[in-house]
Scaffold this active site. Structure first.
Site, short mmCIF file in Angstrom:
data_model
loop_
_atom_site.label_atom_id
_atom_site.label_comp_id
_atom_site.label_asym_id
_atom_site.label_seq_id
_atom_site.Cartn_x
_atom_site.Cartn_y
_atom_site.Cartn_z
N GLY A 108 0.82 -1.22 0.00
CA GLY A 108 0.00 0.00 0.00
C GLY A 108 0.85 1.25 0.00
N SER A 135 1.47 3.48 -2.46
CA SER A 135 1.26 4.52 -3.48
C SER A 135 0.87 5.86 -2.87
CB SER A 135 0.21 4.06 -4.49
OG SER A 135 -1.01 3.80 -3.83
N VAL A 185 -3.37 -7.25 -1.39
CA VAL A 185 -2.75 -8.03 -0.31
C VAL A 185 -3.68 -9.12 0.23
CG1 VAL A 185 -1.10 -6.25 0.43
CG2 VAL A 185 -3.38 -6.36 1.51
N ASN A 227 1.83 -2.38 5.45
CA ASN A 227 1.18 -1.09 5.69
C ASN A 227 -0.25 -1.01 5.13
OD1 ASN A 227 1.12 2.05 5.89
ND2 ASN A 227 0.86 1.62 3.70
N SER A 274 -2.78 0.08 14.73
CA SER A 274 -3.48 1.36 14.95
C SER A 274 -3.82 1.51 16.42
CB SER A 274 -4.77 1.40 14.14
OG SER A 274 -5.57 2.49 14.55
N TYR A 323 -12.47 -2.79 12.01
CA TYR A 323 -11.11 -2.23 11.91
C TYR A 323 -10.32 -2.49 13.20
CZ TYR A 323 -7.57 1.40 10.95
OH TYR A 323 -6.38 2.08 10.74
P1 NAD Z 1 -4.39 5.58 2.89
O1 NAD Z 1 -5.81 5.25 2.59
O2 NAD Z 1 -3.86 6.90 2.48
O3 NAD Z 1 -3.43 4.46 2.33
C1 NAD Z 1 -3.73 3.09 2.41
C2 NAD Z 1 -2.93 2.38 1.38
O4 NAD Z 1 -3.24 0.99 1.40
C3 NAD Z 1 -3.24 2.89 -0.02
O5 NAD Z 1 -2.04 3.02 -0.75
C4 NAD Z 1 -4.12 1.78 -0.59
O6 NAD Z 1 -4.05 1.69 -1.99
C5 NAD Z 1 -3.50 0.57 0.08
N1 NAD Z 1 -4.40 -0.57 0.05
C6 NAD Z 1 -5.67 -0.64 0.47
N2 NAD Z 1 -6.16 -1.85 0.24
C7 NAD Z 1 -5.17 -2.58 -0.34
C8 NAD Z 1 -5.08 -3.89 -0.82
N3 NAD Z 1 -6.12 -4.73 -0.75
N4 NAD Z 1 -3.91 -4.31 -1.35
C9 NAD Z 1 -2.86 -3.48 -1.46
N5 NAD Z 1 -2.90 -2.20 -1.03
C10 NAD Z 1 -4.03 -1.76 -0.48
O7 NAD Z 1 -4.26 5.39 4.45
P2 NAD Z 1 -3.02 5.59 5.43
O8 NAD Z 1 -3.50 6.48 6.49
O9 NAD Z 1 -1.78 5.92 4.71
O10 NAD Z 1 -2.94 4.11 6.05
C11 NAD Z 1 -1.79 3.28 6.00
C12 NAD Z 1 -1.86 2.29 7.14
O11 NAD Z 1 -1.81 2.98 8.37
C13 NAD Z 1 -3.16 1.49 7.15
O12 NAD Z 1 -2.90 0.17 7.54
C14 NAD Z 1 -3.97 2.17 8.22
O13 NAD Z 1 -4.93 1.33 8.79
C15 NAD Z 1 -2.88 2.57 9.19
N6 NAD Z 1 -3.23 3.65 10.09
C16 NAD Z 1 -3.56 4.89 9.64
C17 NAD Z 1 -3.88 5.87 10.55
C18 NAD Z 1 -4.25 7.25 10.13
O14 NAD Z 1 -4.65 8.03 10.98
N7 NAD Z 1 -4.09 7.65 8.88
C19 NAD Z 1 -3.88 5.58 11.92
C20 NAD Z 1 -3.54 4.32 12.34
C21 NAD Z 1 -3.21 3.35 11.42
#
Ligand code: NAD
Length: 239
Positions: A4, A6, A56, A82, A134, A147
């Site tokens: 993930g 991108s 994934v 991620n 998270s 989640y």
């Molecule tokens: P985001 O939505 O910007 O990015 C998520 C990424 O995961 C994207 O690139 C998406 O294309 C990819 N993705 C989703 N489903 C996928 C799949 N089936 N196969 C491959 N790639 C896939 O969100 P983010 O905030 O950058 O989140 C990244 C990680 O951090 C996640 O696991 C999220 O749960 C975790 N997280 C985020 C936060 C927050 O506040 N942003 C807090 C805690 C945890």
């Protein structure tokens, strides 16, 4: 290899690891343009980057991805799990599909990638697995039962696997971010954001770069004796 990667946190992790001299394998699910953009930035820093589209949640697709990346380099040394999604609904309105989808991407996705790349990590002699959990997996959150379950599952997996693969000199750690400014948080209504901020002692949301720096540390030789750890990056919201 970062899943993930991108956009959001994954993108910053890819760029930060490349800045420290890592060659980067970029997994993405949907946006080829965004993945190519990350690869271009990595290459500008003087490192190589490869991109591959795979879900994934699909064991078969991740197996194919491994074959693809293996053509370009022998194996990976660092796996960053991620990729993640959220489909939020109050529990009584949550369809089984929303439960299944989130668990499949967030938790089974970590299983799939780790299972498929583990052999290469063993060959690396200093393998590193870094899972993005998270704060919601630690303290729960209304509307996020699916989640929260997936992210709490990652914490259990991290600790169990850390014990199993220590003999192979692989460390397994997780990062538990609080609220980080990415698309995932952009969707939260302003009123709810104000409420959340009141519960963050440092009084601001985190930045994806702040999570990326912790990944760089956990992947570095300096962190060689840290395993099974859950690193909070949450501005003090959960202690
Ligand atoms: P985001 O939505 O910007 O990015 C998520 C990424 O995961 C994207 O690139 C998406 O294309 C990819 N993705 C989703 N489903 C996928 C799949 N089936 N196969 C491959 N790639 C896939 O969100 P983010 O905030 O950058 O989140 C990244 C990680 O951090 C996640 O696991 C999220 O749960 C975790 N997280 C985020 C936060 C927050 O506040 N942003 C807090 C805690 C945890």
């Amino acid at each position: 290899m970062i899943t993930g990667a991108s956009k959001g946190i994954g993108r910053e992790i890819a760029i930060a690891l490349a800045n420290e001299g890592a060659e980067v394998a970029i997994n993405y699910r949907a946006s080829e343009d965004h993945a190519d953009d990350v690869a271009r930035i990595v290459e500008e820093s003087g490192m190589s980057a490869w991109t591959y589209r795979a879900d994934v949640g699909s064991y078969d697709q991740i197996k194919e991805m491994k074959e693809f990346f293996s053509k370009y380099f022998g194996g990976i040394d660092i796996l960053v799990n991620n990729a993640g999604i959220n489909i939020d609904k109050l529990f009584f309105k949550m369809e089984p599909e929303a439960w299944g989808k989130v668990l499949n991407v967030n938790l089974t996705g970590v299983f799939n990638c780790t299972h498929i790349f583990l052999e290469q990590l063993m060959e690396s002699k200093n393998g590193r697995i870094i899972n993005i959990s998270s704060i919601v997996g630690q303290m729960g959150n209304i509307g996020q039962v699916n989640y929260a379950a997936s992210k709490a599952g990652i914490i259990g997996m991290t600790k169990a696997l850390a014990r199993e693969v220590a003999r192979n000199n692989i460390t397994v750690n997780a990062i538990a971010p609080g609220f980080i400014e990415t698309d995932m948080v952009a969707g939260i209504p302003d009123k709810v954001k104000e409420k959340i901020l009141k519960n963050i002692p440092l009084n601001r949301f985190g930045q994806p770069e702040e999570v990326a720096k912790a990944v760089v540390y956990l992947a570095s030789p300096d962190a060689a004796y840290i395993t099974g750890h859950i690193l909070n990056i949450n501005g003090g919201m959960y202690l």
